[in-house]
Scaffold this active site. Sequence first.
Site, mmCIF file in Angstrom:
data_model
loop_
_atom_site.group_PDB
_atom_site.id
_atom_site.type_symbol
_atom_site.label_atom_id
_atom_site.label_comp_id
_atom_site.label_asym_id
_atom_site.label_seq_id
_atom_site.Cartn_x
_atom_site.Cartn_y
_atom_site.Cartn_z
ATOM 1 N N ASP A 11 -24.083 15.125 13.798
ATOM 2 C CA ASP A 11 -25.273 16.336 13.899
ATOM 3 C C ASP A 11 -26.230 15.663 14.840
ATOM 4 O O ASP A 11 -26.423 14.333 14.935
ATOM 5 C CB ASP A 11 -25.879 16.527 12.477
ATOM 6 C CG ASP A 11 -26.796 17.560 12.655
ATOM 7 O OD1 ASP A 11 -26.588 18.724 13.074
ATOM 8 O OD2 ASP A 11 -27.988 17.279 12.040
ATOM 9 N N ASP A 13 -30.062 17.357 15.459
ATOM 10 C CA ASP A 13 -31.292 17.222 14.945
ATOM 11 C C ASP A 13 -31.589 16.638 13.672
ATOM 12 O O ASP A 13 -30.736 17.410 12.624
ATOM 13 C CB ASP A 13 -31.718 18.937 15.004
ATOM 14 C CG ASP A 13 -31.899 19.302 16.381
ATOM 15 O OD1 ASP A 13 -32.352 18.499 17.154
ATOM 16 O OD2 ASP A 13 -31.977 20.527 16.592
HETATM 17 P P1 B16 Z 1 -31.369 25.928 18.805
HETATM 18 P P2 B16 Z 1 -28.535 20.812 14.294
HETATM 19 C C1 B16 Z 1 -30.151 22.839 14.213
HETATM 20 O O1 B16 Z 1 -29.529 21.647 15.085
HETATM 21 C C2 B16 Z 1 -31.552 22.449 13.946
HETATM 22 O O2 B16 Z 1 -31.473 21.631 12.748
HETATM 23 C C3 B16 Z 1 -31.778 23.878 13.509
HETATM 24 O O3 B16 Z 1 -33.270 23.741 12.876
HETATM 25 C C4 B16 Z 1 -31.826 24.766 14.730
HETATM 26 O O4 B16 Z 1 -32.480 26.301 14.098
HETATM 27 C C5 B16 Z 1 -30.490 24.896 15.137
HETATM 28 O O5 B16 Z 1 -29.948 23.747 15.681
HETATM 29 C C6 B16 Z 1 -30.358 25.927 16.396
HETATM 30 O O6 B16 Z 1 -31.161 25.246 17.269
HETATM 31 O O7 B16 Z 1 -32.485 27.166 18.478
HETATM 32 O O8 B16 Z 1 -31.961 24.923 19.674
HETATM 33 O O9 B16 Z 1 -30.196 26.703 19.183
HETATM 34 O O10 B16 Z 1 -29.333 20.185 13.161
HETATM 35 O O11 B16 Z 1 -27.204 21.499 13.863
HETATM 36 O O12 B16 Z 1 -28.269 19.678 15.453
HETATM 37 MG MG MG Z 2 -29.399 18.437 11.331
#
Ligand code: B16
Ligand code: MG
Length: 214
Positions: A11, A13
Amino acid sequence: MQLKKKAVIFDLDGVICFTDKFHYQAWKVLADRLGIYFDETINNRLRGVSRMASLEIILERSAMKYTQEEKAAFTEEKNDIYRELLKKMSPADLTDEVKDTLNELRRRGYKLSIGSSSKNTKFILGQIGLGDFFDAVADGTDIVRSKPDPEVFLKSAEKIGIAPDQCVVVEDAKAGIQAAKAGGMTALALFGDARDCGFEDYNLRSFDDLLNVL
Ligand code: B16
Ligand code: MG
């Protein structure tokens, strides 16, 4: 525990890097403008959740009913603010622990890929100096169903050509751990609500604990 697997899907974030504070700041600007209460506890519920699903969580506190067009405009507004904030990220945001562990896993012969819900994945990887590092990247631009659906991890496994049961997933979100299990993969929990969520195969003590289990 000693796992005999061929690939590690990370993953992004909350595992490779931390963008929570930027997500929080950007959603906060939007929530304040709309007069909706929003705090860091609510922000924690947005981990691993798609952009639109994140907005729906924020709108739980609003008495207003918005159209799909309005919601799409809100997510775009938030994303513009978020991307401006992401420009502050640099290779200094990648810790030595993460860098050294990734290099050692590669040396040991593992395929390494990303499975992230974020549509900003490639931009973030570029910012932190990992733009060309991974064998494959599957992200929010590749999928129609977000975690806990396994789609993004299955896509990532497909891109590196490794069967799901030979893949280990590292996640900080419960939804991500559930997604990994739904895809037939081994799920390792690191930080966040992934830890002890009840679906994980193993709780990692730290990122470099990966070197003890792989
Ligand atoms: P975006 P991951 C996720 O990343 C985040 O944890 C989440 O908080 C966010 O809303 C989602 O990506 C979408 O992100 O707005 O940049 O498309 O943890 O799956 O790497
Ligand atoms: Mg994450």
